[in-house]
Design a protein around this motif. Sequence first.
Motif, mmCIF file in Angstrom:
data_model
loop_
_atom_site.group_PDB
_atom_site.id
_atom_site.type_symbol
_atom_site.label_atom_id
_atom_site.label_comp_id
_atom_site.label_asym_id
_atom_site.label_seq_id
_atom_site.Cartn_x
_atom_site.Cartn_y
_atom_site.Cartn_z
ATOM 1 N N ASP A 154 0.855 -1.190 0.000
ATOM 2 C CA ASP A 154 0.000 0.000 0.000
ATOM 3 C C ASP A 154 0.888 1.236 0.000
ATOM 4 O OD1 ASP A 154 -2.224 1.611 0.099
ATOM 5 O OD2 ASP A 154 -2.499 1.417 2.269
ATOM 6 N N LEU A 155 0.917 1.937 -1.141
ATOM 7 C CA LEU A 155 1.714 3.154 -1.264
ATOM 8 C C LEU A 155 0.882 4.355 -0.843
ATOM 9 C CD1 LEU A 155 3.624 2.567 -4.633
ATOM 10 C CD2 LEU A 155 4.319 1.994 -2.291
ATOM 11 N N VAL A 184 -0.978 -10.157 4.501
ATOM 12 C CA VAL A 184 0.284 -9.661 5.044
ATOM 13 C C VAL A 184 0.760 -8.555 4.109
ATOM 14 C CG1 VAL A 184 0.885 -11.873 6.072
ATOM 15 C CG2 VAL A 184 1.655 -11.347 3.759
ATOM 16 N N GLY A 185 1.584 -7.647 4.621
ATOM 17 C CA GLY A 185 2.028 -6.623 3.686
ATOM 18 C C GLY A 185 2.773 -5.471 4.299
ATOM 19 N N ALA A 213 10.471 -5.601 -3.099
ATOM 20 C CA ALA A 213 11.575 -6.502 -3.429
ATOM 21 C C ALA A 213 11.066 -7.790 -4.056
ATOM 22 C CB ALA A 213 12.384 -6.806 -2.169
ATOM 23 N N GLU A 214 9.847 -8.201 -3.689
ATOM 24 C CA GLU A 214 9.222 -9.390 -4.260
ATOM 25 C C GLU A 214 7.834 -9.027 -4.754
ATOM 26 O OE1 GLU A 214 9.192 -12.559 -1.470
ATOM 27 O OE2 GLU A 214 11.381 -12.646 -1.258
ATOM 28 N N PRO A 215 7.385 -9.622 -5.852
ATOM 29 C CA PRO A 215 6.058 -9.282 -6.383
ATOM 30 C C PRO A 215 4.955 -9.536 -5.359
ATOM 31 C CG PRO A 215 7.315 -10.529 -7.991
ATOM 32 C CD PRO A 215 8.089 -10.590 -6.711
ATOM 33 N N VAL A 216 3.949 -8.665 -5.369
ATOM 34 C CA VAL A 216 2.843 -8.774 -4.426
ATOM 35 C C VAL A 216 1.570 -9.164 -5.164
ATOM 36 C CG1 VAL A 216 3.881 -7.088 -2.866
ATOM 37 C CG2 VAL A 216 2.250 -6.309 -4.620
ATOM 38 N N ASP A 217 0.595 -9.639 -4.386
ATOM 39 C CA ASP A 217 -0.689 -10.042 -4.958
ATOM 40 C C ASP A 217 -1.609 -8.855 -5.194
ATOM 41 O OD1 ASP A 217 -0.257 -12.982 -4.776
ATOM 42 O OD2 ASP A 217 -0.170 -12.531 -2.624
ATOM 43 N N LEU A 241 3.709 -5.563 -8.797
ATOM 44 C CA LEU A 241 2.579 -6.485 -8.858
ATOM 45 C C LEU A 241 2.935 -7.752 -9.629
ATOM 46 C CD1 LEU A 241 -0.458 -6.564 -8.050
ATOM 47 C CD2 LEU A 241 -0.965 -5.649 -10.322
ATOM 48 N N ARG A 242 2.555 -8.882 -9.086
ATOM 49 C CA ARG A 242 2.773 -10.141 -9.795
ATOM 50 C C ARG A 242 1.840 -10.252 -10.991
ATOM 51 N NH1 ARG A 242 -1.365 -13.598 -9.390
ATOM 52 N NH2 ARG A 242 -2.717 -13.567 -7.548
ATOM 53 N N PRO A 243 2.193 -11.046 -11.998
ATOM 54 C CA PRO A 243 1.266 -11.289 -13.107
ATOM 55 C C PRO A 243 -0.047 -11.869 -12.586
ATOM 56 C CG PRO A 243 3.459 -12.056 -13.665
ATOM 57 C CD PRO A 243 3.507 -11.693 -12.206
#
Length: 248
Positions: A42-43, A61-62, A101-105, A130-132
């Motif tokens: 969440d930006l 989580v986030g 650092a890692e793609p998020v859902d 964002l992940r595909p």
Amino acid sequence: MDLPRSFTVRESGHRIHNPFTDEKLAALGRALRLEPGARVLDLASGSGEMLCTWARDHGVVGTGVDISTVFTAHARARAVELGVADRVAFLHGDAAEHVSAEPVDLASCLGATWIGGGVPGTVRLLERSLRPGGTMLIGHPYWRRRPETREAVEACYASSVDDFPSLDGQVAEFGALGYDVVEMVLADQDSWDRYRAAQWLTIRRWLDANPDDELAPAMREELTTAPVSYVRYEREHLGWGVFALMRR
């Protein structure tokens, strides 16, 4: 690096820094059918209410990133209060420069599309985290009724009537950017009232407690003029909504 002090004074009584009520924020979480363990970024996360309540209610989580030291502290305290501090983290920083650092859902920016220079730039920023197949949330104003005077435009915090689209124009813009709109939850006039009118009580109590503060004259002027301006212009003309998007 921080928000202007007037902003944090005005919204110090808010947990949600946009015209959503607790009920609308909860409705959005339910509408997205969030899975336990879903990773969220969440930006411009403000006081962290979205991440904290969704971690409690849906098991997400986030991470939240916000430029305000005051609101970041509020978010961390809220995570402790709701018992989710092990699931969410809040960073003080420039959301415009943050990439996970890692793609998020799910990647979101609710009400702060200035971090990307507008909707298209914010969509491109969120894409980087964002992940595909993931979901993006954008919260943004639109015109409920197009203002006809310069005074009305400025009272709605716009420099030009072209700053905001109509509702159908906003949905069409997302399509032009290559996204399906898969859900939306819109503010209504009552939730706008809860957002704006709550600021007036906060300002009044702050003025009573801080009459000699250097900020007091400006806040006094705001309290004198804001209620009339809001009911005359903003309440009638300006809408706001959160749109859930998925890449085509």
